[in-house]
Design a protein around this motif. Structure first.
Motif, PDB file in Angstrom:
ATOM      1  N   LEU A 196      18.607  -0.611  71.802  1.00  0.00           N
ATOM      2  CA  LEU A 196      18.976  -0.896  73.154  1.00  0.00           C
ATOM      3  C   LEU A 196      20.440  -0.843  73.659  1.00  0.00           C
ATOM      4  O   LEU A 196      20.660  -0.318  74.532  1.00  0.00           O
TER       5      LEU A 196
ATOM      6  N   TYR B 217      13.244   6.303  72.690  1.00  0.00           N
ATOM      7  CA  TYR B 217      14.365   6.282  71.900  1.00  0.00           C
ATOM      8  C   TYR B 217      14.476   5.170  70.702  1.00  0.00           C
ATOM      9  O   TYR B 217      15.095   5.510  69.770  1.00  0.00           O
TER      10      TYR B 217
ATOM     11  N   TYR C  11      19.302  11.637  73.229  1.00  0.00           N
ATOM     12  CA  TYR C  11      19.440  10.926  74.550  1.00  0.00           C
ATOM     13  C   TYR C  11      19.559  11.886  75.732  1.00  0.00           C
ATOM     14  O   TYR C  11      19.311  11.613  77.003  1.00  0.00           O
TER      15      TYR C  11
ATOM     16  N   SER D 194      21.264   2.984  73.706  1.00  0.00           N
ATOM     17  CA  SER D 194      20.713   3.650  74.942  1.00  0.00           C
ATOM     18  C   SER D 194      21.310   3.040  76.471  1.00  0.00           C
ATOM     19  O   SER D 194      21.566   3.786  77.562  1.00  0.00           O
ATOM     20  N   GLN D 195      21.611   1.850  76.350  1.00  0.00           N
ATOM     21  CA  GLN D 195      22.142   1.108  77.563  1.00  0.00           C
ATOM     22  C   GLN D 195      23.743   1.052  77.807  1.00  0.00           C
ATOM     23  O   GLN D 195      24.230   1.018  78.711  1.00  0.00           O
TER      24      GLN D 195
ATOM     25  N   LYS E 256      16.927  12.590  78.084  1.00  0.00           N
ATOM     26  CA  LYS E 256      16.146  11.421  78.945  1.00  0.00           C
ATOM     27  C   LYS E 256      15.892  12.043  80.205  1.00  0.00           C
ATOM     28  O   LYS E 256      14.664  11.601  80.910  1.00  0.00           O
TER      29      LYS E 256
ATOM     30  N   HIS F 179      13.663   4.321  77.386  1.00  0.00           N
ATOM     31  CA  HIS F 179      14.404   3.276  76.668  1.00  0.00           C
ATOM     32  C   HIS F 179      13.835   2.363  75.851  1.00  0.00           C
ATOM     33  O   HIS F 179      14.482   1.652  74.996  1.00  0.00           O
TER      34      HIS F 179
ATOM     35  N   PRO G 233      11.266   5.803  83.039  1.00  0.00           N
ATOM     36  CA  PRO G 233      12.623   5.400  82.181  1.00  0.00           C
ATOM     37  C   PRO G 233      12.429   4.135  81.135  1.00  0.00           C
ATOM     38  O   PRO G 233      12.768   4.412  80.091  1.00  0.00           O
TER      39      PRO G 233
END
Length: 339
Positions: free
Chosen positions: A150, A113, A95, A153-154, A98, A109, A105
């Motif tokens: 997801l 990842y 991460y 990463s989010q 990034k 994402h 992005p």
């Protein structure tokens, strides 16, 4: 969880009023310099606990779909805890890259990842089976892994990057008799304690299975109901610790009987309610010194150890502060810290 925070100036008899009068004299940046990212050992500890939680959640949901079992039993093991800890740490490093995908992005994402995450989960699954045959991942499992990627990463990495750790506090003069302020909302502390309850039960049942059944896979189990039970119990015990220790000055051995009484009352109450719906996952009827099969004095040494550890854990957790705008991993400063 709560935040442990000591402001620089000493307080006189006027308490908080004197504190506010002296606070402007502090050098700019003093508070920021005393805060830093969570130590590596703490992140690894949390990563393992979080991985066990995901194991229990997914396996219990699978059991519900297949067997409609209201006990909501899920499984994990100390082996998986260690592997999740290392895998999460590797994902943290991924991460942090990034920034290499600036302007792209979506690629990071939605492609890069998730690919790394799914690869690590497949590797963990095959190592855990300890067989020569490679496990085949189904389309449903791939979809679940992608959704979890997801989430990581989010939500996960961004939230963890906001947590800061107060390093230079001594226990004996931390708050000068004042109750410590909370840097994290109660819901966040409840989640932490619930996940820690999962870890405790998985470790205990895995050791129990090793001793009683010679199960060298160290497979352990718990229930989704335990998340609510442990989360709420530890949350209340933490409040007792803060009040009795910081406000009343009670020592450990004076607080311990209250902890034990509350733990047994809490376990009995939850078990009594869950039993009405055939959802209670434990039964101590075959153990000596049990009451209605819901509590037993045989586990008293274990509850004593966990209660003592609760104080140690609270002292560490009280050092954590949640910042509004943390240095999200992937920025230049974060990359330097992670190297």
């Amino acid at each position: 969880m709560a935040s442990r925070w000591r402001d620089g100036p000493r307080e006189d008899s006027s308490g908080l009023k004197a504190h506010h009068q002296e606070e402007p004299c502090r050098k700019p940046g003093d508070a920021a310099e005393s805060l830093g990212e969570l130590p590596r050992w703490m992140r690894l500890y949390f990563y393992g606990m979080h991985g066990v939680t995901l194991d229990v959640l997914l396996s219990s949901l699978q059991g519900v779909l297949n067997y409609r079992d209201p006990k909501l039993v899920g499984f994990s093991s100390p082996y998986l805890c260690v592997m999740h800890s290392l895998a999460h740490f590797a994902l943290e490093k991924m991460y942090s890259q990034k920034s290499c995908f600036r302007g792209r992005p979506v690629v990071f994402h939605l492609v890069f990842y998730p690919s790394i995450y799914i690869g690590l989960q497949i590797l963990i699954g095959n190592i855990n089976t300890l067989t020569e045959q490679v496990r085949v991942v189904s389309g449903t499992q791939l979809a679940v892994h992608y959704i979890l990627a997801l989430y990581f990463s989010q939500v996960f990495h961004r939230g963890l990057a906001r947590l800061q750790y107060q390093r230079d506090i001594r226990q004996e003069d931390s708050f000068n008799g004042q109750r410590p302020p909370h840097g994290l909302p109660g819901f966040a502390r409840f989640l932490f304690f619930g996940m820690h309850g999962f870890l405790d039960e998985v470790l205990f049942t895995s050791i129990f299975n090793l001793v009683e059944k010679s199960d060298r896979t160290l497979s352990g189990h718990t229930s989704l109901w335990s998340f609510l039970m442990y989360g709420s119990c530890s949350f209340v015990v933490e409040r007792l610790y803060i009040h009795l220790h910081f406000s009343r000055g009670w020592g450990t051995w004076r607080r311990l009987p209250l902890y034990i009484c509350f733990v047994y009352t809490w376990e009995f109450s939850w078990g009594l309610v869950l039993r009405q719906f055939d959802a209670c996952s434990w039964d101590y009827s075959h153990y000596p010194h049990n009451f209605m099969g819901l509590i037993t004095l045989l586990y008293l040494p274990g509850w004593v150890c966990l209660s003592l550890y609760q104080d140690v854990l609270s002292n560490v957790l009280l050092r954590i502060k949640c910042t509004k705008d943390g240095n999200e991993w992937g920025g230049e400063e974060a990359k330097k810290k992670l190297l």
